[in-house]
Every structure is written in structure tokens, then in C-alpha cells.
Design a protein around this motif. Structure first.
Motif, short mmCIF file in Angstrom:
data_model
loop_
_atom_site.label_atom_id
_atom_site.label_comp_id
_atom_site.label_asym_id
_atom_site.label_seq_id
_atom_site.Cartn_x
_atom_site.Cartn_y
_atom_site.Cartn_z
N GLN A 409 -25.03 5.82 -43.47
CA GLN A 409 -25.38 5.85 -44.89
C GLN A 409 -24.66 4.75 -45.66
O GLN A 409 -25.20 4.19 -46.60
CB GLN A 409 -25.03 7.20 -45.53
N LEU A 410 -23.42 4.48 -45.23
CA LEU A 410 -22.64 3.43 -45.90
C LEU A 410 -23.38 2.10 -45.76
O LEU A 410 -23.57 1.37 -46.74
CB LEU A 410 -21.24 3.32 -45.29
N THR A 415 -26.37 -2.13 -48.14
CA THR A 415 -27.47 -3.09 -48.00
C THR A 415 -28.36 -3.06 -49.23
O THR A 415 -28.73 -4.10 -49.77
CB THR A 415 -28.30 -2.75 -46.73
N GLN A 416 -28.68 -1.84 -49.69
CA GLN A 416 -29.55 -1.76 -50.88
C GLN A 416 -28.85 -2.27 -52.13
O GLN A 416 -29.46 -2.95 -52.95
CB GLN A 416 -30.04 -0.33 -51.07
N LEU A 417 -27.58 -1.95 -52.27
CA LEU A 417 -26.86 -2.43 -53.46
C LEU A 417 -26.72 -3.95 -53.43
O LEU A 417 -26.75 -4.61 -54.47
CB LEU A 417 -25.48 -1.76 -53.56
N PHE A 425 -21.58 -7.88 -49.61
CA PHE A 425 -20.63 -7.44 -48.59
C PHE A 425 -20.67 -8.36 -47.38
O PHE A 425 -21.66 -9.04 -47.13
CB PHE A 425 -20.83 -5.97 -48.20
N PHE A 426 -19.56 -8.37 -46.67
CA PHE A 426 -19.39 -9.26 -45.52
C PHE A 426 -18.83 -8.45 -44.35
O PHE A 426 -18.03 -7.54 -44.54
CB PHE A 426 -18.40 -10.38 -45.86
N LYS A 487 -12.02 -20.84 -36.36
CA LYS A 487 -11.83 -20.06 -37.59
C LYS A 487 -12.30 -18.60 -37.44
O LYS A 487 -12.47 -17.91 -38.45
CB LYS A 487 -12.60 -20.71 -38.76
N GLN A 488 -12.53 -18.20 -36.22
CA GLN A 488 -13.03 -16.85 -35.92
C GLN A 488 -12.47 -15.77 -36.86
O GLN A 488 -13.21 -14.98 -37.44
CB GLN A 488 -12.66 -16.52 -34.47
N ALA A 489 -11.16 -15.80 -37.06
CA ALA A 489 -10.49 -14.74 -37.83
C ALA A 489 -10.88 -14.75 -39.29
O ALA A 489 -10.74 -13.74 -39.98
CB ALA A 489 -8.98 -14.87 -37.68
N SER A 490 -11.37 -15.89 -39.79
CA SER A 490 -11.72 -15.98 -41.22
C SER A 490 -13.22 -16.02 -41.44
O SER A 490 -13.67 -16.29 -42.54
CB SER A 490 -11.11 -17.25 -41.83
N LEU A 491 -14.00 -15.78 -40.38
CA LEU A 491 -15.45 -15.86 -40.56
C LEU A 491 -16.09 -14.48 -40.58
O LEU A 491 -15.61 -13.54 -39.96
CB LEU A 491 -16.07 -16.71 -39.44
N ALA A 492 -17.17 -14.41 -41.34
CA ALA A 492 -17.88 -13.13 -41.47
C ALA A 492 -19.36 -13.42 -41.65
O ALA A 492 -19.75 -14.56 -41.94
CB ALA A 492 -17.33 -12.38 -42.68
N ASN A 493 -20.18 -12.39 -41.48
CA ASN A 493 -21.60 -12.50 -41.82
C ASN A 493 -21.83 -11.76 -43.14
O ASN A 493 -21.26 -10.70 -43.36
CB ASN A 493 -22.47 -11.86 -40.74
N ASP A 494 -22.66 -12.34 -44.00
CA ASP A 494 -22.98 -11.60 -45.24
C ASP A 494 -24.05 -10.56 -44.94
O ASP A 494 -24.46 -10.38 -43.78
CB ASP A 494 -23.36 -12.57 -46.37
N SER A 495 -24.54 -9.86 -45.96
CA SER A 495 -25.45 -8.73 -45.72
C SER A 495 -26.74 -9.18 -45.05
O SER A 495 -27.45 -8.37 -44.47
CB SER A 495 -25.76 -8.04 -47.05
N GLN A 496 -27.06 -10.47 -45.12
CA GLN A 496 -28.27 -10.94 -44.46
C GLN A 496 -27.98 -11.75 -43.22
O GLN A 496 -28.85 -12.46 -42.71
CB GLN A 496 -29.10 -11.75 -45.45
#
Ligand code: GDP
Length: 528
Positions: A409-410, A415-417, A425-426, A487-496
Motif C-alpha cells: 500500500q505504501l 506512486t499515486q501521490l 520519491f526515490f 557512485k552506487q551509494a548515492s544513486l537512486a531511481n525516481d518513481s518512474q
């Protein structure tokens, strides 16, 4: 195209105000609305101001919604123009919406406090205006108080905002010695009366500043004005309409919003010079407002009063063609036809039965979460407007889920927000965390409250040491792979799923940018 359509189109002026909190945006808005006869609206603006120090408690925010929906789009008529003023929320309401509203306007009005000069929020909003070279008109406010000298203020604007200033009026004294303004364009003197004139005060025409009447009217300050104007004629930039329309020069007015002084002069110049609906780029071509086919895009989504129903209003800016109530249009992202039966047309107070809207106008479409920020609506030819981005957040928090069984649910809620533009979110490449990103910190509390009310998710958040986010791109796959590895430790994917670099400090960000010249670090990411 029929003549009625073109007449309506030419009347439209759609703009937003850029300013730092307390510069006088609300006060000025009220005066503008009053000139336009939208008195009731001015009341709503005041009510909103009274409640602006709302606690971060969601119910309080919800209660304010009733007002904020009406003040999101304020429409008024003035001098044959239909003016749409789009609210750019400041103070605690400051969020990504504030930035995104500026993608839906054709011009902006910048309000500067004469004692403070250019302040940080104005600088940020100006960056957004620069993305599309939005024409900007400037109002220097609070001349009834002592502040910086007019030349210093203009210098400050030119330095910090990199835009040329062309004063169209010039103040005579300030604070207790404030006597009025001299309109350099019309060569008219406007004498200051505290308290605010409700009717238009005719300027005193003084074409030659050597005129001895100036002494009668201004006493010893007459000579100061003469010296100032002489100096300006040598040093200031002459106003050039095309430079204003290109966004490289801003015409400047001085006044006092609370005393309703100088506001009308600026409004007169605004309806004369500010651009009407402009052409807009899509992924395939540029769409001109005169085109017969209806098109528009969603730039803001607002959750409605009843959270249980996930009811939303999507604010859609019309870019071309005529909107009629009940018309059928396509929504690009989902490729489906929708009937716009329950659309709200934001309208001026004196026109209660409007069933049509034109380019530059904003319509509100009720939906249950089926519209995302950036969605295009079109009548026939598939189009997708560009230039409606996500903006890199300045604040970050890590989500703490209280009940691990609610993980699904989170994800759904976030995702919707995120689609709605309420928060970003990342997901770091290493680990299972959710990192929230926002432009205004109240967005975090709103997110938690909405997760609970709408998705049944009990969560809170904790500090996390990120200072900036940049979307990362690189044509060279090898370089990108190397960058990802390091930079693995500082990388993220955004909601898309877009790769994002989350920098622990601005210094580290600069460092990474220098070290990796082949990598693109982007402050915005287009949603189209
Ligand atoms: P906003 O935060 O930009 O919307 O600013 P407000 O319109 O709420 O104004 C902030 C404060 O400045 C309020 O207390 C206003 O009464 C005051 N203010 C606005 N315009 C003027 C002005 O022309 N002169 C003076 N002295 N105060 C002003």
C-alpha cells in the motif's frame, strides 16, 4: 477560425506572481482584483492570508482547501481583458506546485520589497521563468517605508537575476519623504496619498521637468527628481517591448501595494504590453493558440475535500481551440477518450453562465486519480505538451513504515501521490528505502497524513543526509556504467525509474559534476 474566437483569444492574459514571502503578493493581488471588480475574491485572498500559519496538521490544511481552490485561479476583467491570475503559493504552502504553475502562464509579475531587494524564493522562481523566457514585469513595493535606494534595487535585480531593468516610473523620496512617482513613459507626476485611492487618480502632466510647478508640488524634492531623471537618461536602459517579450528586460514600477499606490499604473501597462496566450511546444510540433483543435495540459492536481473518495481536481491550461462543456477529448497518457462533463470553468465574478473557455483559461476537471501532472488533452490530433517538469527537490526524508505488512500500500500510495505532484520519491540502488523529496517541507507532513487517510498506511519520516538531487543522463553507456559503479551509494531511481544522483552536500555535487563532465546532471525532468 471564427471572429468571436479570435476576439476572445486576444483578450486573455494569464500570469502568476513571483515574490518572496512578505514582499506584498497578497496585498497586491487584492488590489488587482478590486480594480477588476472581483471584490468577493479579494475577501477569499485575505481569508487565506489570515490562515496561512496553519499548523502542519492535515485537517487544518483541508479546511483551507475550500478557499485555496477558489484562489488557485483568480479571474478578473480589466480594460477589455480577461485576466487569469494563477496563484503561486508561498509561505508554508510553498511546494513544487509553485514552480509548476509558472509553466502554465504567459507572463509573470515580480514583487520586490524595497527594503530587502531580491530574496531567495524570488531567485528560485526566476530560474523557472528563465526556462521558457517568460516576460516579467516588476513592482517594487513598500516605498512608504525606508529601503534601499532605487538605483541599488535595480542593481540588485540586474546582478542577482541577470535581467536588464528598464524603469518606467521613478519614485520621489521614500519612507516619510515619499511624495509619489514620476511616470517616465507618460511624463506624468502621481502624488502619493496614504490610505489608498479607490478611484483612478489622474496624473499631473509635466512634460518638461524644468516646469516651476514641480517646486510648488514637491518643494526641495523637485530638484532631486530632476537630478535622478537626468542620471537615468544617461544610465538606464530604455524600455524595449521586444526585449521584455523575450524575457531579457523587465519594465519596473515603484509603489506601495497597501496604499494602492502605483498599482493601477502597472496594471494599465500590463494589459497593454503583457503577451496573450503563446504558442507551446509538444513532442511533435509547436501548437499555436489560434488553432481550431482544442488542446491543454494538466499543471496542478489538488486533492479534494473528501479524502475517502480520492477526489481530485486537475487544473488544465487551455493552449488552443475552444472548450465547451461536455466535449469529448483524448487524454494522451492513457490513450482514452474522456468526456469533460463535470469541468469547472474558472470565471470572472460577473459572468455566471459560462459554458465556454479559451486559450489562456484554466478549467478544473474532477477525477478519481486518473489524471497525472503533465497529461495532455486533445481533440483530434494526438499531442503531448513538453516543458511541464518535475523540479529537483531541496529537502529529503526517509520513510519509516510502522507496519511492514503495508509495504504494498505504501508503494501504491507514494506512486499515486508522486503522479499527482504532491511529493517525489526515490529508491536508492542499494537498499529498500523510500527517500521522499520535496521543494517545501510541509509536503512531507501532507504526504504522511494522506498516506494514512487515503491508503491506510501508518508511516512517519526521519532525517536523511541528502542536500540535492539531479537526474542523470549520459549518451555514452560505458561512462554511465562507470559512474553507476563508483557512485552506487548515492544513486537512486525516481518513481518512474529514472536514474538520480542524491548528493550528500552541494559541494559534493559540484565535485561530481567536475569529475564527470560526460554525465548530464539535470535540475528538471520533463514529464511528457
Ligand atoms: P505576501 O506574503 O507576499 O503575500 O505579503 P503580504 O501581502 O501578506 O504582505 C506582507 C506584509 O507587508 C503585510 O503585513 C502587509 O500589510 C505589508 N505590506 C504590503 N504592502 C505594503 C506596502 O506597500 N507598505 C507597507 N509598509 N507594508 C506593506
Amino acid at each position: 477560425m471564427d471572429r468571436h474566437f479570435l476576439t476572445e483569444l486576444k483578450k486573455r492574459r494569464t500570469f502568476g506572481i513571483i515574490s518572496h514571502p512578505d514582499a506584498g503578493k497578497t496585498t497586491l493581488t487584492e488590489k488587482l482584483l478590486m480594480f477588476g471588480g472581483a471584490i468577493q475574491m479579494a475577501g477569499a485572498v485575505k481569508a487565506k492570508r489570515a490562515g496561512r500559519y496553519a499548523t502542519s496538521d492535515w485537517m487544518a490544511i483541508e479546511k483551507e482547501r475550500g478557499i485555496s481552490v477558489t484562489t488557485s485561479v483568480m479571474k478578473f476583467n480589466y480594460s477589455d481583458c480577461e485576466i487569469n491570475l494563477l496563484d503561486t503559493p508561498g509561505h508554508q504552502d510553498f511546494s513544487e506546485d509553485t514552480y509548476r504553475v509558472l509553466t502554465a502562464v504567459d507572463s509573470a509579475l515580480m514583487v520586490i520589497d524595497s527594503a530587502k531587494g531580491v530574496e531567495p524564493q524570488t531567485e528560485k522562481l526566476m530560474e523557472v521563468c528563465r526556462m521558457r523566457n517568460t516576460p516579467i514585469m516588476t513592482f517594487i513595493n513598500k516605498l512608504d517605508r525606508d529601503g534601499m535606494t532605487p538605483l541599488d534595487i535595480l542593481g540588485d535585480i540586474e546582478d542577482k537575476l541577470q535581467i536588464e531593468c528598464a524603469p518606467l516610473s521613478w519614485p520621489i523620496g521614500m519612507g516619510k519623504r515619499f511624495r509619489g512617482v514620476y511616470n517616465l513613459h507618460q511624463r506624468q507626476l502621481h502624488l502619493f496619498q496614504p490610505g489608498g485611492q479607490t478611484r483612478h487618480q489622474e496624473g499631473i502632466v509635466i512634460t518638461d521637468l524644468a516646469d516651476p510647478r514641480l517646486e510648488e508640488l514637491l518643494g526641495s524634492q523637485a530638484e532631486e527628481l530632476r537630478e535622478d531623471v537626468e542620471l537615468l537618461e544617461g544610465a538606464a536602459n530604455p524600455f524595449e517591448l521586444d526585449q521584455y517579450l523575450k524575457g531579457s528586460q523587465t519594465p519596473v514600477f515603484f509603489g506601495s501595494a497597501i496604499n494602492n499606490f502605483g498599482v493601477r499604473e502597472m496594471l494599465d501597462a500590463f494589459v497593454e504590453m503583457a503577451p496573450g496566450p503563446m504558442a507551446r511546444p509538444t513532442t511533435t510540433r509547436v501548437v499555436a493558440p489560434e488553432e481550431a483543435q482544442f488542446s491543454g495540459f494538466a499543471f496542478k492536481i489538488q486533492a479534494n475535500m473528501d479524502p475517502a473518495h480520492r477526489d481530485r481536481i486537475a487544473f488544465v491550461r487551455i493552449c488552443s481551440g475552444k472548450f465547451t462543456r461536455g466535449m469529448k477529448v483524448y487524454q494522451t497518457r492513457i490513450g482514452k477518450q474522456v468526456t469533460l462533463a463535470n469541468a469547472t470553468i474558472f470565471m470572472a465574478q460577473d459572468r455566471s453562465h459560462v459554458d465556454e473557455a479559451y486559450p489562456g483559461d484554466i478549467i478544473g476537471i474532477h477525477n478519481h486519480g486518473t489524471i497525472s501532472i503533465g497529461d495532455t488533452f486533445y481533440e483530434k490530433e494526438p499531442l503531448s505538451f513538453t516543458g511541464i517538469p518535475n523540479f529537483a527537490p531541496d529537502h529529503f526524508r526517509r520513510v519509516r513504515l510502522k507496519n511492514p505488512l503495508k509495504a504494498k500500500q505504501l508503494l501504491k500510495g507514494l506512486t499515486q501521490l508522486a503522479e499527482e505532484g504532491a511529493v517525489q520519491f526515490f529508491r536508492p540502488l542499494s537498499g529498500n528505502d523510500y527517500i521522499l523529496g520535496a521543494v517545501g517541507i510541509l509536503q512531507f507532513d501532507v504526504t504522511m497524513a494522506r498516506l494514512k487517510a487515503e491508503y491506510g498506511v501508518d508511516a512517519d519520516y526521519e532525517p536523511v543526509s541528502f542536500a540535492a538531487a539531479r537526474w542523470v543522463t549520459c549518451e555514452d553507456k560505458k561512462q554511465l556504467a562507470l559512474f553507476e559503479k563508483e557512485k552506487q551509494a548515492s544513486l537512486a531511481n525516481d518513481s518512474q525509474g529514472n536514474l538520480t544522483y542524491l548528493a550528500p552536500s552541494l559541494w559534493r555535487l559540484e565535485n561530481a559534476m567536475e569529475e564527470w563532465p560526460m554525465i548530464g546532471f539535470h535540475k528538471t525532468r520533463d514529464l511528457a
